[in-house]
Design a protein around this motif. Sequence first.
Motif, mmCIF file in Angstrom:
data_model
loop_
_atom_site.group_PDB
_atom_site.id
_atom_site.type_symbol
_atom_site.label_atom_id
_atom_site.label_comp_id
_atom_site.label_asym_id
_atom_site.label_seq_id
_atom_site.Cartn_x
_atom_site.Cartn_y
_atom_site.Cartn_z
ATOM 1 N N VAL A 1 -41.600 8.039 -11.642
ATOM 2 C CA VAL A 1 -41.966 9.431 -11.413
ATOM 3 C C VAL A 1 -42.490 9.506 -9.981
ATOM 4 O O VAL A 1 -43.506 8.889 -9.657
ATOM 5 C CB VAL A 1 -43.028 9.916 -12.421
ATOM 6 C CG1 VAL A 1 -43.500 11.325 -12.074
ATOM 7 C CG2 VAL A 1 -42.478 9.860 -13.843
ATOM 8 N N THR A 2 -41.765 10.236 -9.148
ATOM 9 C CA THR A 2 -42.122 10.366 -7.735
ATOM 10 C C THR A 2 -42.287 11.841 -7.377
ATOM 11 O O THR A 2 -41.832 12.719 -8.116
ATOM 12 C CB THR A 2 -41.031 9.758 -6.832
ATOM 13 O OG1 THR A 2 -39.826 10.537 -6.994
ATOM 14 C CG2 THR A 2 -40.755 8.302 -7.179
ATOM 15 N N ALA A 3 -42.903 12.097 -6.235
ATOM 16 C CA ALA A 3 -43.055 13.475 -5.764
ATOM 17 C C ALA A 3 -41.700 14.140 -5.569
ATOM 18 O O ALA A 3 -41.541 15.336 -5.821
ATOM 19 C CB ALA A 3 -43.859 13.494 -4.465
ATOM 20 N N SER B 1 -40.446 15.741 -8.830
ATOM 21 C CA SER B 1 -41.451 16.517 -9.567
ATOM 22 C C SER B 1 -41.129 18.004 -9.544
ATOM 23 O O SER B 1 -40.314 18.474 -8.756
ATOM 24 C CB SER B 1 -42.837 16.285 -8.967
ATOM 25 O OG SER B 1 -42.905 16.835 -7.660
ATOM 26 N N GLN B 2 -41.808 18.724 -10.410
ATOM 27 C CA GLN B 2 -41.736 20.174 -10.384
ATOM 28 C C GLN B 2 -43.047 20.705 -9.795
ATOM 29 O O GLN B 2 -43.879 19.915 -9.338
ATOM 30 C CB GLN B 2 -41.395 20.723 -11.782
ATOM 31 C CG GLN B 2 -42.174 20.148 -12.954
ATOM 32 C CD GLN B 2 -43.470 20.868 -13.216
ATOM 33 O OE1 GLN B 2 -44.395 20.752 -12.432
ATOM 34 N NE2 GLN B 2 -43.560 21.565 -14.346
ATOM 35 N N GLN C 1 -45.850 21.809 -10.772
ATOM 36 C CA GLN C 1 -47.162 21.441 -11.311
ATOM 37 C C GLN C 1 -47.427 19.943 -11.202
ATOM 38 O O GLN C 1 -48.454 19.459 -11.670
ATOM 39 C CB GLN C 1 -47.271 21.900 -12.773
ATOM 40 C CG GLN C 1 -47.209 23.415 -12.893
ATOM 41 C CD GLN C 1 -46.849 23.869 -14.285
ATOM 42 O OE1 GLN C 1 -46.197 23.160 -15.045
ATOM 43 N NE2 GLN C 1 -47.268 25.085 -14.622
ATOM 44 N N GLY C 2 -46.485 19.211 -10.618
ATOM 45 C CA GLY C 2 -46.667 17.776 -10.415
ATOM 46 C C GLY C 2 -46.081 16.895 -11.502
ATOM 47 O O GLY C 2 -46.112 15.677 -11.391
ATOM 48 N N TYR C 3 -45.560 17.498 -12.567
ATOM 49 C CA TYR C 3 -44.922 16.721 -13.627
ATOM 50 C C TYR C 3 -43.532 16.278 -13.175
ATOM 51 O O TYR C 3 -42.940 16.882 -12.276
ATOM 52 C CB TYR C 3 -44.751 17.553 -14.902
ATOM 53 C CG TYR C 3 -45.995 18.200 -15.436
ATOM 54 C CD1 TYR C 3 -47.206 17.506 -15.503
ATOM 55 C CD2 TYR C 3 -45.971 19.508 -15.884
ATOM 56 C CE1 TYR C 3 -48.351 18.109 -16.008
ATOM 57 C CE2 TYR C 3 -47.108 20.118 -16.395
ATOM 58 C CZ TYR C 3 -48.293 19.414 -16.446
ATOM 59 O OH TYR C 3 -49.415 20.006 -16.944
ATOM 60 N N ALA C 4 -42.985 15.267 -13.833
ATOM 61 C CA ALA C 4 -41.583 14.926 -13.602
ATOM 62 C C ALA C 4 -40.750 16.153 -13.985
ATOM 63 O O ALA C 4 -40.992 16.788 -15.018
ATOM 64 C CB ALA C 4 -41.174 13.729 -14.451
ATOM 65 N N HIS C 5 -39.811 16.511 -13.147
ATOM 66 C CA HIS C 5 -38.966 17.672 -13.421
ATOM 67 C C HIS C 5 -38.178 17.436 -14.707
ATOM 68 O O HIS C 5 -37.732 16.322 -14.977
ATOM 69 C CB HIS C 5 -38.010 17.902 -12.249
ATOM 70 C CG HIS C 5 -37.396 19.254 -12.251
ATOM 71 N ND1 HIS C 5 -36.406 19.608 -13.145
ATOM 72 C CD2 HIS C 5 -37.648 20.345 -11.494
ATOM 73 C CE1 HIS C 5 -36.066 20.871 -12.930
ATOM 74 N NE2 HIS C 5 -36.802 21.342 -11.930
ATOM 75 N N THR D 1 -45.713 13.210 -17.401
ATOM 76 C CA THR D 1 -46.737 12.693 -16.488
ATOM 77 C C THR D 1 -46.799 11.182 -16.620
ATOM 78 O O THR D 1 -46.480 10.625 -17.663
ATOM 79 C CB THR D 1 -48.123 13.269 -16.825
ATOM 80 O OG1 THR D 1 -48.445 12.930 -18.178
ATOM 81 C CG2 THR D 1 -48.159 14.779 -16.656
#
Length: 143
Positions: A40-42, A45-46, A48-52, A92
């Motif tokens: 899980v990287t930036a 992400s979506q 809100q910071g979660y994995a898309h 997350t």
Amino acid sequence: MQTDLETRIRDSFARQGLMTTLGATVVSVGPGTVEIRVPVTAAASQQQGYAHGAVAFAIGDSAAGYAAVTVLAPGDDVVTSDMTIHYLAPGTGEALIARGQVVKPGRRMLVTQADVYAVTEGAERHIARLTGTMVRIPAPNSR
């Protein structure tokens, strides 16, 4: 030592540009099952910071598809006919793992599913379930 089946799956997986872009790797291969892991990287992400959710879908679809390939003759492949995803929790953590399996193999169509887990410090949380149908693409010499 890798089996012929595992080599076949890993070689095919290495040709997937999206999986390479995401940094995904094949963790394990067995008859009717494949496990894929992605950090899980930036970049994945979506807002809100979660994995898309698309990352969970992509690795789940690939895990289910490659699970289907494991029960086919060498040279045969699959394409996804349909795939449904149910998101159960946010993605997350440090990685996502998708475990694909064949539910019902058929000569032309194979019913598959994949469960996706978020991993945090070794603990797994179930975040998505995919169910779908793969269509067999016969080896070029058998078409």
